[in-house]
Design a protein around this motif. Structure first.
Motif, PDB file in Angstrom:
ATOM      1  N   ASP A 151       0.636  -1.224   0.002  1.00  0.00           N
ATOM      2  CA  ASP A 151      -0.042   0.073  -0.047  1.00  0.00           C
ATOM      3  C   ASP A 151       0.844   1.143   0.006  1.00  0.00           C
ATOM      4  O   ASP A 151       0.639   2.230  -0.788  1.00  0.00           O
ATOM      5  N   ILE A 152       1.915   1.105   0.890  1.00  0.00           N
ATOM      6  CA  ILE A 152       2.913   2.321   0.648  1.00  0.00           C
ATOM      7  C   ILE A 152       3.370   2.491  -0.659  1.00  0.00           C
ATOM      8  O   ILE A 152       3.458   3.775  -1.121  1.00  0.00           O
ATOM      9  N   GLU A 153       3.944   1.399  -1.332  1.00  0.00           N
ATOM     10  CA  GLU A 153       4.553   1.536  -2.522  1.00  0.00           C
ATOM     11  C   GLU A 153       3.672   1.931  -3.632  1.00  0.00           C
ATOM     12  O   GLU A 153       4.040   2.463  -4.659  1.00  0.00           O
ATOM     13  N   ALA A 154       2.337   1.668  -3.568  1.00  0.00           N
ATOM     14  CA  ALA A 154       1.445   2.130  -4.494  1.00  0.00           C
ATOM     15  C   ALA A 154       0.679   3.343  -4.317  1.00  0.00           C
ATOM     16  O   ALA A 154       0.013   3.939  -5.084  1.00  0.00           O
ATOM     17  N   GLY A 155       1.434   4.069  -3.253  1.00  0.00           N
ATOM     18  CA  GLY A 155       1.060   5.700  -2.923  1.00  0.00           C
ATOM     19  C   GLY A 155      -0.256   5.746  -2.238  1.00  0.00           C
ATOM     20  O   GLY A 155      -0.626   6.996  -2.126  1.00  0.00           O
ATOM     21  N   GLU A 156      -0.782   4.836  -1.774  1.00  0.00           N
ATOM     22  CA  GLU A 156      -2.038   5.012  -0.817  1.00  0.00           C
ATOM     23  C   GLU A 156      -1.796   5.811   0.421  1.00  0.00           C
ATOM     24  O   GLU A 156      -2.926   6.210   1.125  1.00  0.00           O
ATOM     25  N   ALA A 157      -0.443   5.984   0.854  1.00  0.00           N
ATOM     26  CA  ALA A 157      -0.360   6.859   1.975  1.00  0.00           C
ATOM     27  C   ALA A 157       0.611   8.000   1.906  1.00  0.00           C
ATOM     28  O   ALA A 157       1.065   8.718   2.731  1.00  0.00           O
TER      29      ALA A 157
END
Length: 121
Positions: A86-92
């Protein structure tokens, strides 16, 4: 346009459509953004002929002020690979400082650092 449905997981901000979506929400996306969603495990491409459309509420931008993001809850999920993904996908992206402060897992800290580097490019 391709239509995707959020099938599981927590609420996410999809920058490609500038909306927050939760399980059950459906979004129309460009072909380019469809490639990104196709690689995510929490979205499913729908056959537009079978899709029943429903409106989702627009993000008013105040969700963070109302406690819409809990960094500790975000990083305490298991397995940790989901958090890193999720971090790598930009969700945060809007909460990287809070995630970094709340995190004590090396893999989460590494993912935050890597994401920051990608955003600076």
């Amino acid at each position: 346009m391709p239509v995707f449905e959020k099938t599981h997981g927590s609420e996410v901000l999809l920058r490609g459509v500038d909306r927050r979506v939760t399980v059950g929400d459906r979004v129309d996306v460009t072909d380019e953004y469809a490639d990104y969603l196709s690689n995510r495990a929490d979205f499913e491409l729908l056959d537009v002929h079978d899709a029943e459309f429903r409106e989702i509420e627009e993000d008013d931008g105040d969700a963070d002020d109302e406690g819409g993001f809990d960094a500790a809850e975000f990083i305490d999920r298991t397995p940790v690979d989901d958090v890193v993904d999720d971090i790598e996908a930009g969700e945060a992206d809007e909460h990287l400082d809070a995630v970094a402060e709340a995190g004590d897992r090396v893999s989460v800290e590494d993912a935050v650092g890597q994401r920051r580097a990608e955003l600076e490019e």
